[in-house]
Write a protein that holds these residues in place. Structure first.
Motif, PDB file in Angstrom:
ATOM      1  N   GLN A  13       0.856  -1.181   0.000  1.00 16.80           N
ATOM      2  CA  GLN A  13       0.000   0.000   0.000  1.00 16.80           C
ATOM      3  C   GLN A  13       0.895   1.234   0.000  1.00 16.80           C
ATOM      4  O   GLN A  13       1.804   1.347   0.819  1.00 16.80           O
ATOM      5  CB  GLN A  13      -0.916   0.006   1.225  1.00 16.80           C
ATOM      6  N   SER A  27      -2.791   0.325  -4.187  1.00 11.50           N
ATOM      7  CA  SER A  27      -2.173  -0.991  -4.073  1.00 11.50           C
ATOM      8  C   SER A  27      -1.202  -1.135  -5.245  1.00 11.50           C
ATOM      9  O   SER A  27      -1.622  -1.097  -6.414  1.00 11.50           O
ATOM     10  CB  SER A  27      -3.239  -2.091  -4.110  1.00 11.50           C
ATOM     11  N   ASN A  33      -4.412   6.406  -1.630  1.00 11.75           N
ATOM     12  CA  ASN A  33      -3.828   5.161  -1.156  1.00 11.75           C
ATOM     13  C   ASN A  33      -4.005   4.103  -2.238  1.00 11.75           C
ATOM     14  O   ASN A  33      -5.126   3.696  -2.556  1.00 11.75           O
ATOM     15  CB  ASN A  33      -4.501   4.730   0.152  1.00 11.75           C
TER      16      ASN A  33
END
Length: 375
Positions: free
Chosen positions: A309, A318, A316
């Motif tokens: 992350q 991935s 935010n």
């Protein structure tokens, strides 16, 4: 009477003298024993004995490939497919060929990923290797020369054109610097260009360009230029005509067999691999790419660390973290790449770390989509 007395007198004196000499001699011997007077004794010189052992004979190198053990007479001349080694002198004994075939000691790099479709080598039909496409006798490469692995094909899909701006943080000789950077990636599906730069305090630390085509291997560079702060610009050429990789600032030369990258295109090739099939990315996966820099080239082992992350421009995300760690003792820099599947696998963060701890960190601050028109 007188003569008789004279004779006796002489005998007495002679006796007295002999007695006196004898007494003196006895006195000297007694004194040397009592007072331990040193007596000079000549000693013979010590002899040093040494056994001279003969040195073992010099081992002669075995040339590859070997001549078969059983040879008809007269022996045929070596064909063009065999390395033309100079014949030995008749007086020297022939080299015995071992029963087990001799193999080259170069250890191939094994991919952790499952092998993709095999590359159709353009020189396979005439028996020439990928490292030397011309139909000539093979010449052993110098030990220090790297050879690109026979091109493995990955399923690729290059990202669409975009302009990426970055916040730059750098550590140089103990001083921290902050600045900005930009990478412009453009492709029309058949060709591509990369223009990038990073600077701090109004100084351009790194400026690079890469251009080439998009083919069955993915991103395929033709020319790469690099300019670092206070260093002259360098140019690396992927010569299609002669199938070589050559350098403007080095006499090194490497064969080109397909799939090679430069230090700018390698990031976008990884993005193309992830975008082509995300299953090619998994924790612990290895992607080997032959990468050319400003002076030389070598195989980069790209290790997929895993998903992380990461906060990028307030969001935010991935991301996939991929690293390249040089071999121990190498002076090459470590490269960390974070690719965002949510944003067409663009590189949202890059970090270049030198062996002395200095680094250049680029974190995405703005992403702008572009038309597919190449500059």
């Amino acid at each position: 009477m007188t003569s008789s007395n004279t004779f006796l007198s002489r005998r007495r004196w002679l006796g007295v003298l002999l007695l006196t000499a004898l007494l003196h001699l006895l006195l000297i011997v007694w004194g040397s024993r009592q007072f331990s007077l040193p007596v000079s004794v000549e000693r013979p010189e010590k002899l040093v004995m040494a056994n001279i052992v003969p040195l073992p004979p010099v081992e002669k190198p075995v040339l590859l490939p070997q001549v078969p053990k059983a040879q008809p007479k007269p022996a045929p001349k070596p064909s063009s497919a065999v390395a033309t080694a100079k014949p030995r002198a008749p007086t020297e004994p022939p080299v015995e060929v071992p029963d087990t075939p001799i193999r080259e000691t170069v250890t191939p790099i094994v991919d952790a990923q499952p092998a993709g479709p095999a590359m159709a080598d353009a020189t396979a039909g005439n028996g020439a290797s990928a490292a030397n496409p011309a139909a000539e006798p093979p010449v052993p490469a110098a030990p220090a020369e790297a050879v690109p692995a026979a091109g493995k094909r990955y399923q690729t899909s290059p990202p669409p054109s975009a302009e990426l701006k970055y916040n730059v943080e750098a550590l140089q000789k103990g001083q921290n610097y902050h600045g900005s950077g930009k990478i412009t990636w453009q492709t029309d599906g058949a060709n591509y260009t990369i223009n990038g730069q990073a600077g701090a305090l109004f100084i351009t630390v790194l400026d690079f360009k890469s251009g080439g085509e998009i083919n069955g291997f993915g991103v395929a560079p033709v020319i790469y230029t690099q300019k670092r702060f206070r260093k002259p610009a360098t140019e690396t050429t992927f010569d299609r005509e002669h199938n070589n990789i050559v350098f403007s600032s080095s006499a090194n030369k490497y064969p080109r067999s397909g799939g090679e990258q430069d230090r700018a295109s390698v990031v976008w090739q990884l993005a193309s691999i992830g975008r082509g099939d995300s299953a090619q990315f998994s924790p612990g996966a290895v992607i080997d790419l032959f990468v050319a820099g400003p002076l030389d080239a070598e195989t980069w082992r790209m290790q997929v660390v895993g998903q992380e992350q990461l906060e990028v421009d307030g969001n935010n995300l991935s991301v996939w973290h991929v690293i390249r760690i040089p071999e121990p003792g190498s002076h090459e820099q470590r490269l960390d790449i974070w690719l965002s599947p949510q944003q067409d696998w663009y590189p949202v963060r890059l970090r270049f770390t030198e062996t002395d701890g200095d680094y250049l960190d680029m974190s995405l601050s703005k992403l702008k989509r572009l038309d597919t028109v190449l500059n």
